[in-house]
Design an enzyme around this catalytic site. Structure first.
Site, PDB file in Angstrom:
ATOM      1  CB  SER A 141      10.135   5.077  40.069  1.00 50.53           C
ATOM      2  OG  SER A 141      10.651   6.376  39.965  1.00 50.53           O
ATOM      3  CE1 TYR A 154      13.623   3.405  35.796  1.00 52.84           C
ATOM      4  CE2 TYR A 154      12.781   5.330  36.939  1.00 52.84           C
ATOM      5  CZ  TYR A 154      13.294   4.083  37.116  1.00 52.84           C
ATOM      6  OH  TYR A 154      13.342   3.592  38.329  1.00 52.84           O
TER       7      TYR A 154
END
Length: 298
Positions: A141, A154
């Site tokens: 990501s 995250y």
């Protein structure tokens, strides 16, 4: 007769395949003649995806953090298809909010699924990839490159999978196995839509500088991932501008640290008003994960 595409006849394993990136990736790989093994927590959704694929496929209901389950899946994929050429470690969950107020179980679960689940996936399938001289793609990501307030779990998990995949590339390359890392910014999935249900999280994201403040369509991002799989690329960028972030990533933590303090000071009163409203995993995939854990313990 030569194959229609370089991927035709290959066997790909896609985790987190019930929805979002995993589902569309399975469909687009299937359209190129790839046989698909779908892995995830939602058997009804996996069956739906499998039934609509234009190629040979099968699905497995399994938690990627369960090492024994993933080893069983790897053995059954081998029995069903005879080989594994491509593994996409895509399964992931997310939670948001200030770290001091975070639910420890949800925070830990994000790291468990995203990082340890990816490791369990690779551990189960690397032997087959060594045989086929195959390709492992780790979905990371923008969060691996850019830390962000309210996203500590995250960001930590995606930075972890990026580093872990880079290590694997060095370990396995001389044996013919290629390892890649795919980077995506905010992409239109259930996870991102779930995060946007939180007004503060949505506002913080919208205040990011362009082009990081946009939500990008899923289709073009997955097309880039498929092209990267075909090329066995070391790096795959779901949005065009993410490649440029690599050149400036050394400066980003300092910038985020400065700007983040200002933003957190601005929203602190609203966070105090809504304390205790956050904490769970976001989106339909997060709900499926929480349901699975509740069934195990209940």
């Amino acid at each position: 007769m030569s194959p229609r595409t370089p991927l035709e006849g290959r066997v790909a394993v896609v985790t987190g395949a019930a929805r979002g990136v995993g589902e569309l990736l399975a469909r687009k790989l299937g359209a190129r003649g790839v046989k698909i093994a779908l892995v995830g927590l939602e058997p009804d959704e996996l069956r739906r995806v499998s039934d609509r694929l234009p190629t040979e496929s099968m699905y497995w209901h399994a938690d990627v953090t369960d090492t024994e389950a993933m080893e069983r899946v790897a053995a059954e994929v081998r029995e069903r298809f005879g080989r594994t050429d491509i593994v996409v470690a895509n399964a992931g969950v997310a939670t948001g909010g200030p770290f001091p107020d975070s639910d420890a179980r949800s925070w830990n679960r994000v790291v468990e699924v995203n990082l340890l689940g990816s490791a369990a996936t690779a551990r189960a399938f690397v032997p087959a990839l060594l045989e086929s001289r195959g390709y492992l793609l780790q979905i990371a990501s923008l969060a691996a490159i850019t830390p962000a307030p309210m996203m500590s779990a995250y960001c930590a998990s995606k930075a972890g999978v990026e580093a872990y995949a880079h290590c694997l590339r060095g370990e396995l390359g001389h044996k013919g196995v290629k390892v890649g890392v795919a980077y995506l910014s905010w992409t239109d999935t259930d996870m991102v839509r779930g995060a946007d249900e939180d007004d503060v999280m949505r506002e913080l994201r919208q205040r990011l500088p362009w082009p990081a403040n946009r939500t990008y369509p899923l289709g073009p991002a997955v097309d880039r991932i498929v092209d990267g799989i075909e090329r066995r690329s070391a790096h795959v960028y779901g949005q065009w501008w993410l490649r440029g972030m690599q050149a400036i990533r050394g400066y980003v933590p300092g910038i985020v640290g400065t700007v983040g303090q200002r933003e957190m000071r601005r929203i602190e009163p609203r966070l105090a008003e809504n304390r205790g409203m956050r904490g769970g995993l976001v989106g339909a995939g997060g709900a499926a994960d929480e349901k699975t854990r509740a069934e195990r313990t209940g």
